[in-house]
Design a protein around this motif. Structure first.
Motif, PDB file in Angstrom:
ATOM      1  N   GLY A 159       0.818  -1.205   0.000  1.00  0.00           N
ATOM      2  CA  GLY A 159       0.000   0.000   0.000  1.00  0.00           C
ATOM      3  C   GLY A 159       0.849   1.251   0.000  1.00  0.00           C
ATOM      4  O   GLY A 159       2.061   1.208  -0.225  1.00  0.00           O
ATOM      5  N   LEU A 160       0.203   2.357   0.261  1.00  0.00           N
ATOM      6  CA  LEU A 160       0.862   3.658   0.236  1.00  0.00           C
ATOM      7  C   LEU A 160       1.463   3.987   1.587  1.00  0.00           C
ATOM      8  O   LEU A 160       0.850   3.765   2.638  1.00  0.00           O
ATOM      9  CB  LEU A 160      -0.136   4.749  -0.131  1.00  0.00           C
ATOM     10  N   GLY A 161       2.664   4.558   1.531  1.00  0.00           N
ATOM     11  CA  GLY A 161       3.250   5.161   2.711  1.00  0.00           C
ATOM     12  C   GLY A 161       3.099   6.663   2.637  1.00  0.00           C
ATOM     13  O   GLY A 161       2.208   7.197   1.972  1.00  0.00           O
ATOM     14  N   ALA A 162       4.011   7.350   3.301  1.00  0.00           N
ATOM     15  CA  ALA A 162       3.936   8.809   3.379  1.00  0.00           C
ATOM     16  C   ALA A 162       4.078   9.457   2.008  1.00  0.00           C
ATOM     17  O   ALA A 162       4.737   8.927   1.116  1.00  0.00           O
ATOM     18  CB  ALA A 162       5.033   9.326   4.303  1.00  0.00           C
ATOM     19  N   VAL A 163       3.445  10.610   1.853  1.00  0.00           N
ATOM     20  CA  VAL A 163       3.694  11.471   0.695  1.00  0.00           C
ATOM     21  C   VAL A 163       4.559  12.632   1.159  1.00  0.00           C
ATOM     22  O   VAL A 163       4.428  13.109   2.291  1.00  0.00           O
ATOM     23  CB  VAL A 163       2.396  11.991   0.056  1.00  0.00           C
ATOM     24  N   GLN A 164       5.460  13.072   0.288  1.00  0.00           N
ATOM     25  CA  GLN A 164       6.304  14.228   0.604  1.00  0.00           C
ATOM     26  C   GLN A 164       5.817  15.436  -0.169  1.00  0.00           C
ATOM     27  O   GLN A 164       5.645  15.380  -1.385  1.00  0.00           O
ATOM     28  CB  GLN A 164       7.771  13.971   0.274  1.00  0.00           C
ATOM     29  N   LEU A 165       5.583  16.521   0.543  1.00  0.00           N
ATOM     30  CA  LEU A 165       5.215  17.795  -0.057  1.00  0.00           C
ATOM     31  C   LEU A 165       6.404  18.731   0.054  1.00  0.00           C
ATOM     32  O   LEU A 165       7.019  18.834   1.120  1.00  0.00           O
ATOM     33  CB  LEU A 165       4.019  18.429   0.670  1.00  0.00           C
ATOM     34  N   THR A 166       6.732  19.393  -1.040  1.00  0.00           N
ATOM     35  CA  THR A 166       7.784  20.410  -1.031  1.00  0.00           C
ATOM     36  C   THR A 166       7.138  21.749  -1.351  1.00  0.00           C
ATOM     37  O   THR A 166       6.497  21.885  -2.398  1.00  0.00           O
ATOM     38  CB  THR A 166       8.887  20.078  -2.051  1.00  0.00           C
ATOM     39  N   VAL A 167       7.279  22.706  -0.443  1.00  0.00           N
ATOM     40  CA  VAL A 167       6.559  23.972  -0.575  1.00  0.00           C
ATOM     41  C   VAL A 167       7.515  25.146  -0.444  1.00  0.00           C
ATOM     42  O   VAL A 167       8.592  25.037   0.130  1.00  0.00           O
ATOM     43  CB  VAL A 167       5.438  24.091   0.486  1.00  0.00           C
ATOM     44  N   SER A 168       7.097  26.267  -0.983  1.00  0.00           N
ATOM     45  CA  SER A 168       7.904  27.485  -0.878  1.00  0.00           C
ATOM     46  C   SER A 168       7.674  28.197   0.451  1.00  0.00           C
ATOM     47  O   SER A 168       8.530  28.948   0.914  1.00  0.00           O
ATOM     48  CB  SER A 168       7.581  28.434  -2.039  1.00  0.00           C
ATOM     49  N   ARG A 169       6.511  27.944   1.081  1.00  0.00           N
ATOM     50  CA  ARG A 169       6.197  28.567   2.378  1.00  0.00           C
ATOM     51  C   ARG A 169       5.686  27.480   3.320  1.00  0.00           C
ATOM     52  O   ARG A 169       4.603  26.944   3.119  1.00  0.00           O
ATOM     53  CB  ARG A 169       5.139  29.662   2.204  1.00  0.00           C
ATOM     54  N   PHE A 170       6.466  27.169   4.335  1.00  0.00           N
ATOM     55  CA  PHE A 170       6.163  26.056   5.226  1.00  0.00           C
ATOM     56  C   PHE A 170       4.920  26.301   6.082  1.00  0.00           C
ATOM     57  O   PHE A 170       4.027  25.458   6.168  1.00  0.00           O
ATOM     58  CB  PHE A 170       7.378  25.805   6.140  1.00  0.00           C
ATOM     59  N   ASP A 171       4.870  27.452   6.728  1.00  0.00           N
ATOM     60  CA  ASP A 171       3.861  27.677   7.766  1.00  0.00           C
ATOM     61  C   ASP A 171       2.415  27.551   7.286  1.00  0.00           C
ATOM     62  O   ASP A 171       1.591  26.932   7.971  1.00  0.00           O
ATOM     63  CB  ASP A 171       4.077  29.036   8.432  1.00  0.00           C
ATOM     64  N   PRO A 172       2.038  28.116   6.115  1.00  0.00           N
ATOM     65  CA  PRO A 172       0.632  27.993   5.714  1.00  0.00           C
ATOM     66  C   PRO A 172       0.180  26.543   5.499  1.00  0.00           C
ATOM     67  O   PRO A 172      -0.936  26.172   5.875  1.00  0.00           O
ATOM     68  CB  PRO A 172       0.573  28.794   4.406  1.00  0.00           C
ATOM     69  N   THR A 173       1.052  25.724   4.901  1.00  0.00           N
ATOM     70  CA  THR A 173       0.684  24.321   4.688  1.00  0.00           C
ATOM     71  C   THR A 173       0.635  23.575   6.013  1.00  0.00           C
ATOM     72  O   THR A 173      -0.285  22.783   6.261  1.00  0.00           O
ATOM     73  CB  THR A 173       1.673  23.655   3.725  1.00  0.00           C
ATOM     74  N   ALA A 174       1.617  23.807   6.875  1.00  0.00           N
ATOM     75  CA  ALA A 174       1.623  23.162   8.188  1.00  0.00           C
ATOM     76  C   ALA A 174       0.363  23.527   8.972  1.00  0.00           C
ATOM     77  O   ALA A 174      -0.215  22.680   9.675  1.00  0.00           O
ATOM     78  CB  ALA A 174       2.872  23.571   8.961  1.00  0.00           C
ATOM     79  N   LYS A 175      -0.072  24.766   8.846  1.00  0.00           N
ATOM     80  CA  LYS A 175      -1.271  25.208   9.569  1.00  0.00           C
ATOM     81  C   LYS A 175      -2.515  24.483   9.061  1.00  0.00           C
ATOM     82  O   LYS A 175      -3.369  24.070   9.864  1.00  0.00           O
ATOM     83  CB  LYS A 175      -1.432  26.723   9.403  1.00  0.00           C
ATOM     84  N   VAL A 176      -2.624  24.294   7.749  1.00  0.00           N
ATOM     85  CA  VAL A 176      -3.766  23.552   7.215  1.00  0.00           C
ATOM     86  C   VAL A 176      -3.729  22.096   7.685  1.00  0.00           C
ATOM     87  O   VAL A 176      -4.753  21.526   8.091  1.00  0.00           O
ATOM     88  CB  VAL A 176      -3.811  23.632   5.674  1.00  0.00           C
ATOM     89  N   LEU A 177      -2.548  21.497   7.653  1.00  0.00           N
ATOM     90  CA  LEU A 177      -2.434  20.110   8.110  1.00  0.00           C
ATOM     91  C   LEU A 177      -2.862  19.961   9.568  1.00  0.00           C
ATOM     92  O   LEU A 177      -3.611  19.037   9.912  1.00  0.00           O
ATOM     93  CB  LEU A 177      -1.002  19.610   7.930  1.00  0.00           C
ATOM     94  N   THR A 178      -2.413  20.856  10.429  1.00  0.00           N
ATOM     95  CA  THR A 178      -2.672  20.700  11.859  1.00  0.00           C
ATOM     96  C   THR A 178      -3.996  21.322  12.305  1.00  0.00           C
ATOM     97  O   THR A 178      -4.780  20.669  13.005  1.00  0.00           O
ATOM     98  CB  THR A 178      -1.518  21.314  12.676  1.00  0.00           C
ATOM     99  N   GLU A 179      -4.263  22.554  11.887  1.00  0.00           N
ATOM    100  CA  GLU A 179      -5.424  23.267  12.411  1.00  0.00           C
ATOM    101  C   GLU A 179      -6.716  22.967  11.659  1.00  0.00           C
ATOM    102  O   GLU A 179      -7.803  23.120  12.215  1.00  0.00           O
ATOM    103  CB  GLU A 179      -5.153  24.769  12.417  1.00  0.00           C
ATOM    104  N   VAL A 180      -6.588  22.550  10.385  1.00  0.00           N
ATOM    105  CA  VAL A 180      -7.794  22.223   9.607  1.00  0.00           C
ATOM    106  C   VAL A 180      -8.002  20.716   9.547  1.00  0.00           C
ATOM    107  O   VAL A 180      -9.071  20.204   9.890  1.00  0.00           O
ATOM    108  CB  VAL A 180      -7.705  22.809   8.179  1.00  0.00           C
ATOM    109  N   LEU A 181      -6.971  19.976   9.148  1.00  0.00           N
ATOM    110  CA  LEU A 181      -7.124  18.540   8.924  1.00  0.00           C
ATOM    111  C   LEU A 181      -6.807  17.688  10.154  1.00  0.00           C
ATOM    112  O   LEU A 181      -7.052  16.478  10.145  1.00  0.00           O
ATOM    113  CB  LEU A 181      -6.245  18.099   7.750  1.00  0.00           C
ATOM    114  N   GLY A 182      -6.259  18.291  11.196  1.00  0.00           N
ATOM    115  CA  GLY A 182      -6.075  17.567  12.440  1.00  0.00           C
ATOM    116  C   GLY A 182      -4.837  16.696  12.523  1.00  0.00           C
ATOM    117  O   GLY A 182      -4.748  15.817  13.391  1.00  0.00           O
ATOM    118  N   PHE A 183      -3.852  16.921  11.639  1.00  0.00           N
ATOM    119  CA  PHE A 183      -2.599  16.182  11.747  1.00  0.00           C
ATOM    120  C   PHE A 183      -1.822  16.658  12.977  1.00  0.00           C
ATOM    121  O   PHE A 183      -2.016  17.770  13.463  1.00  0.00           O
ATOM    122  CB  PHE A 183      -1.734  16.403  10.496  1.00  0.00           C
ATOM    123  N   ARG A 184      -0.916  15.800  13.450  1.00  0.00           N
ATOM    124  CA  ARG A 184      -0.031  16.118  14.559  1.00  0.00           C
ATOM    125  C   ARG A 184       1.405  16.182  14.046  1.00  0.00           C
ATOM    126  O   ARG A 184       1.824  15.290  13.304  1.00  0.00           O
ATOM    127  CB  ARG A 184      -0.089  15.026  15.635  1.00  0.00           C
TER     128      ARG A 184
END
Length: 328
Positions: A159-184
């Motif tokens: 099956g699938l393992g982790a996906v890697q995202l490479t972004v130009s601005r870390f904080d906005p994506t991290a905020k969506v992952l944690t504050e919207v989607l509930g990732f830790r």
């Protein structure tokens, strides 16, 4: 609004310009099962091919849109830059390294990422893939490799393992992952390609490699240009349609533009873009791929959702024939 945690990665969808070579590589070289040959429901002139474990369990699907005129991709930021595929043990990676040598598959050396043994490789179009050992993994369970695969089950892709995202601005994506989607946020590890950068690990649900997103910020790269060999989107698992509707309501409440619930027949979906422009999907675990084909014959014929059946003749006329019963 409080919602259940996302259950992990549901599927990853990528782009190919050659359906036949794609089918050959993913079924015969990688030994995955084609569990559904259908169409891109947003563009019925395009195949949508689903490769997975024996029955396409949620969290095992690597899918491809076949776009014959897709141009070359140009890797960069604001994109999904690696998709990992789970194998049972560290020993499995030795098997795969030898197999890649036999099949002429471009690959790196076995190394450690986030405390796990991995083997990075590329398909014939440069798709960036990583085999990751489940030997020390805990969390979301993997699937079961097909027993008719050319790859022995004890080494097969689970099956699938982790996906890697490479972004130009870390904080906005991290905020969506944690504050919207509930990732830790769970930890970090040095980038294998640039030791001056760290890759940060986010997990959801039961955790483990099947429920992780790895996030890297790179201000030194241009934005990626999608084409053949690039990833179109990543989907995360929700239990059912009721839960998906609750997610749609939450995104509306947060004023995050999204598609609302979309019927895909094999599952229901919802799509939105995070602040760096990467397309995220939420998808239900069911009903699955056996709603219109028996287990024994998954992927052998062109499957169309009922709402496309009246267009079958026109759709088949647009598609280049692809024999998915043949063995290479």
């Amino acid at each position: 609004m409080s919602l259940k945690a996302l259950k992990g990665i549901h599927h990853v969808s990528a782009i190919t310009a050659n359906a036949r070579k794609n089918y050959e590589f993913y079924t015969q070289t990688l030994g995955m099962r084609l569990v559904k040959k259908t169409i891109n429901q947003d563009d019925p002139s395009v195949y949508h091919l689903f490769y997975a474990d024996e029955r396409g369990n949620p969290g095992t699907d690597l899918t491809f849109f076949d776009i014959p005129n897709a141009g070359q991709s140009y890797p960069g930021t604001n994109s999904i830059t690696a998709t990992s595929l789970r194998v049972p043990t560290d020993e499995s990676l030795e098997y795969w390294k030898e197999r890649f040598g036999q099949f002429g598959v471009e690959h790196d050396e076995i190394n450690q990422r986030n405390g796990r043994a991995t083997l990075a490789f590329r398909d014939f179009e440069g798709q960036r893939l990583i085999l990751v050992s489940d030997e020390n993994n805990v969390g979301v369970r993997g699937g079961r490799p097909w027993d008719k695969s050319p790859v022995p089950q004890e080494y097969g892709i689970r099956g699938l393992g982790a996906v890697q995202l490479t972004v130009s601005r870390f904080d906005p994506t991290a905020k969506v992952l944690t504050e919207v989607l509930g990732f830790r946020e769970k930890g970090k590890y040095p980038s294998p390609t640039n030791g001056t950068h760290n890759i940060y690990v986010f997990e959801t649900g039961e955790g483990g490699t099947g429920a992780e997103v790895h996030l890297e910020e790179r201000s030194d790269l241009p934005p990626e240009r999608q084409g053949r060999g690039s990833v179109h989107h990543v989907a995360f698992r929700v239990e059912d349609g009721e839960e998906l509707s609750q997610w749609a309501a939450k995104l509306k409440e947060l004023r995050i533009p999204n598609t609302g619930v979309v019927e895909r027949y094999y599952f229901k979906s919802l799509y939105f873009r995070e602040p760096n422009g990467i397309l995220f999907e939420l998808a239900t675990d069911g009903p699955g791929f056996e709603v219109d084909e028996p287990f024994e014959h998954l992927g052998e014929s062109l499957a169309l959702p009922p709402y496309f059946e009246d267009q079958r003749a026109q759709i088949e006329a647009m598609l280049k024939p692809l024999n998915t019963k043949q063995r290479f």
